[in-house]
Write an enzyme that holds these catalytic residues in place. Sequence first.
Site, PDB file in Angstrom:
ATOM      1  N   TRP A  46      -3.176 -44.750 -10.469  1.00 43.05           N
ATOM      2  CA  TRP A  46      -2.557 -46.183 -10.595  1.00 43.05           C
ATOM      3  C   TRP A  46      -2.064 -46.504  -9.247  1.00 43.05           C
ATOM      4  O   TRP A  46      -2.024 -47.747  -9.238  1.00 43.05           O
ATOM      5  CB  TRP A  46      -1.226 -45.603 -11.617  1.00 43.05           C
ATOM      6  N   ASP A  77       6.405 -47.785  -8.752  1.00 44.09           N
ATOM      7  CA  ASP A  77       5.799 -47.507 -10.208  1.00 44.09           C
ATOM      8  C   ASP A  77       6.547 -46.420 -10.856  1.00 44.09           C
ATOM      9  O   ASP A  77       6.082 -45.276 -10.443  1.00 44.09           O
ATOM     10  CB  ASP A  77       4.369 -47.953 -10.080  1.00 44.09           C
ATOM     11  N   LYS A  80       5.293 -45.627 -21.934  1.00 42.72           N
ATOM     12  CA  LYS A  80       5.200 -44.253 -21.588  1.00 42.72           C
ATOM     13  C   LYS A  80       6.260 -43.546 -22.189  1.00 42.72           C
ATOM     14  O   LYS A  80       6.245 -42.560 -22.939  1.00 42.72           O
ATOM     15  CB  LYS A  80       4.916 -44.028 -20.129  1.00 42.72           C
TER      16      LYS A  80
HETATM   17  C1  LIG Z   1       0.325 -46.522 -17.685  1.00 41.60           C
HETATM   18  C2  LIG Z   1       0.350 -46.871 -16.540  1.00 41.60           C
HETATM   19  C3  LIG Z   1       0.230 -48.084 -15.896  1.00 41.60           C
HETATM   20  C4  LIG Z   1      -0.493 -48.971 -16.441  1.00 41.60           C
HETATM   21  O1  LIG Z   1       0.470 -49.669 -17.338  1.00 41.60           O
HETATM   22  P1  LIG Z   1       0.082 -50.808 -18.306  1.00 41.60           P
HETATM   23  O2  LIG Z   1       1.209 -51.427 -18.854  1.00 41.60           O
HETATM   24  O3  LIG Z   1      -1.234 -50.490 -19.168  1.00 41.60           O
HETATM   25  O4  LIG Z   1      -0.572 -51.841 -17.324  1.00 41.60           O
HETATM   26  C5  LIG Z   1       0.544 -48.169 -14.601  1.00 41.60           C
HETATM   27  N1  LIG Z   1       1.194 -46.994 -14.002  1.00 41.60           N
HETATM   28  C6  LIG Z   1       1.443 -46.085 -14.322  1.00 41.60           C
HETATM   29  C7  LIG Z   1       2.074 -44.948 -13.481  1.00 41.60           C
HETATM   30  C8  LIG Z   1       1.010 -45.705 -15.702  1.00 41.60           C
HETATM   31  O5  LIG Z   1       1.436 -44.430 -16.148  1.00 41.60           O
END
Ligand SMILES: *Cc1c(COP(=O)(O)O)cnc(C)c1O
Length: 360
Positions: free
Chosen positions: A101, A171, A195
């Site tokens: 990511w 993030d 998540k």
């Molecule tokens: C799943 C995830 C993403 C991507 O998320 P989307 O909403 O599908 O764009 C980005 N960063 C992390 C850490 C993730 O687990």
Amino acid sequence: MTRVYNFSAGPAVLPVPVLEQAAAEMLDYQGTGMSVMEMSHRSKTFQNIIDTAEADLRDLMGIPENYKVLFVQGGATTQFAAIPMNLMKNGVADYIVSGSWSKKAFKEAKMYGTANCLASSEDETFSYVPDVDAIKVSEDADYLYICQNETIYGTVYHKLPETGDVPLVADVSSCFLSEPIDVSKYGVIYGGVQKNVGPAGLAIVIAREDLIREDVLEYTPTLLRWKTMADAGSMYNTPACYTIYICGLVFKWLKEQGGLEGIGKRNREKAALLYDFLDQSKLFSGTARKEDRSIMNVPFVTGDADLDAKFIAEAAEHNIANIKGHRSVGGMRASIYNAMPREGVEALVAFMEQFEKENA
Ligand SMILES: *Cc1c(COP(=O)(O)O)cnc(C)c1O
């Protein structure tokens, strides 16, 4: 009806009381005679839903007054672009690449300016978090970017890098609301909600006010400007109404769990159950470095791809769903988010014990 133990990395398990409440309110939300997905986002009723959601989130995380909360669409991935567009005043940003990511975010940032990779753990398949004490941010960096919890590799920063006056951008998609956090250490915290917080379709951006600027990169689309969203109370256009409503219910549920202190304690206990088993197992082993292990995503392997496949197939017969590892790394991964009950982890460990005996 059977609810399975759903170890999906995302979209992922949600709290049963939240789903029950959503079901009960489906046809008639609080006497309006309609569901939340059918009502105008300009209605008083919806305004109250989004205001309450924000207030509860602020409460849970202890978000200081000088931070804005934005409910935006396009998932976390859209923010990979929005972050450099909104923050690259000098056109320079630093990144730590600790997994897929952050690697994707780094790659995206290079499209908009100079992005420096200060450290990477790709040399060992992202099984660890680079040493943050060795990080020295660039003098002209507009921000330092990290992915706090790498969902695929199951690593987490237990310590944040020191960035001085350079804002830290994180993030937190896969560790959102999993334990207490000091928001004031960050310039921007953001994540997709699917998540650990709610259904897909929404990202939440928590940004310090001075980082929500007019002078963004000139071609930044209106909707990706944080200023647009901040000025419009996240409703410049139609927001992800129903998803925001469910997130609001999850925030209420979290408060009933003792807030982030309470859920964090339970999360650590759940993770310890699984890691303690892995550490003594002769068949299974965790793939992340011990010091950097996540309490949310736990990848593990038997060391034999055929045996992994057998495990995944037999797990399904024990109500253990979505235990397959990410397609890029194989093996298994148990995502044990807030809404995964302790019994789910106990069931997984019991099945692993049994499988180990049968396949020794
Ligand atoms: C799943 C995830 C993403 C991507 O998320 P989307 O909403 O599908 O764009 C980005 N960063 C992390 C850490 C993730 O687990």
